[in-house]
Design a protein around this motif. Structure first.
Motif, short mmCIF file in Angstrom:
data_model
loop_
_atom_site.label_atom_id
_atom_site.label_comp_id
_atom_site.label_asym_id
_atom_site.label_seq_id
_atom_site.Cartn_x
_atom_site.Cartn_y
_atom_site.Cartn_z
N SER A 2 0.82 -1.19 0.00
CA SER A 2 0.00 0.00 0.00
C SER A 2 0.86 1.24 0.00
N SER A 48 -7.67 1.14 2.26
CA SER A 48 -6.49 1.16 1.40
C SER A 48 -5.92 -0.23 1.15
N ASP A 55 -3.57 -0.80 7.21
CA ASP A 55 -4.29 -0.03 6.20
C ASP A 55 -5.28 0.94 6.84
N ALA A 84 -2.52 10.08 0.13
CA ALA A 84 -2.46 8.77 -0.52
C ALA A 84 -1.06 8.36 -0.94
#
Length: 234
Positions: A2, A48, A55, A84
């Motif tokens: 991620s 995510s 996450d 992000a």
């Protein structure tokens, strides 16, 4: 891997946010009132990734079931503001672009808005353990709030109440297909919450026919089923 940071330090809460948080009602217990007399909130989260320790919650979608029906006038949807970084593989699933996250609602405010929408109601979710753990961590990290609401897992209720389907560990799409539901969109928090609510209403109808006409009765039946499944074979 991620692109989202696994840990972010919580900013000091705005006093107005802290005051609203402190006024949140205590959660209700799963009681013996008939299902038709209950208010449930059906929750779906987009995240995510699937790592419940690392996450992040990206968006929250929820609808209410009240008086035995989905209240389409009472829905919740919010995209949380997140840094992000590089787009992760999860974007291909949930479709939330980095630009949408950058323009999202401050996490503490978004989570508080949801908790005010939730009130004291029990929560329904599909694979509820995941949503419960992700929401619990987000609330602690961003709002310094301890989640104590009761959850019922639609993914566990479905095979218990509808064993003839032969779907023991199925996903949401398996039950959508089994019940012949029409779905316009998937992997979108509000849309997934809505179809989960539709499945829940079908299951509630089956539960009433089986003499399980309260949240407490459903929770007890689920606990008995789990003990049977986990019992060692003789």
């Amino acid at each position: 891997m991620s692109g989202f940071p696994w840990f972010t330090r919580r900013k000091p809460l705005d006093p107005a946010i802290a005051e609203r948080r402190d006024q949140l009602p205590a959660p209700a217990t799963l009681d013996d009132r008939p299902l038709r007399e209950q208010r449930f909130v059906v929750l779906d989260l987009e995240t995510s990734g699937l790592n419940m320790s690392r996450d992040l919650v990206l968006s929250i979608g929820a609808v209410t079931i009240e008086d035995g029906a989905i209240d389409l006038g009472s829905q919740f949807e919010s995209t949380l503001q997140r840094d992000a970084g590089k787009p992760s593989a999860s974007v291909l699933i949930h479709g939330i672009a980095p630009s949408a996250l950058a323009a999202g609602v401050d996490p503490a405010e978004a989570l508080l808005d949801f908790m005010e929408f939730l009130g004291d109601s029990p929560i329904l979710a599909f694979h509820a353990t995941f949503d419960q753990r992700m929401l619990t961590r987000a609330l602690k990290q961003d709002l310094d709030y301890r989640l104590r609401h009761c959850f019922l897992d639609v993914a566990e209720l479905a095979p218990m109440l509808c064993p003839e389907a032969g779907i023991r560990n199925g996903g949401l799409d398996d039950w959508i297909d089994h019940f012949g539901l029409q779905v316009q969109q998937r992997h979108h928090a509000s849309a997934d919450a809505l179809v989960t609510a539709e499945i829940a209403l079908i299951l509630f109808s089956l539960a009433r026919r089986q003499g399980l006409d309260s949240p407490a009765a459903l929770a007890s039946a689920l606990a008995r089923r789990q003990r049977r499944l986990q019992a060692p074979a003789l």
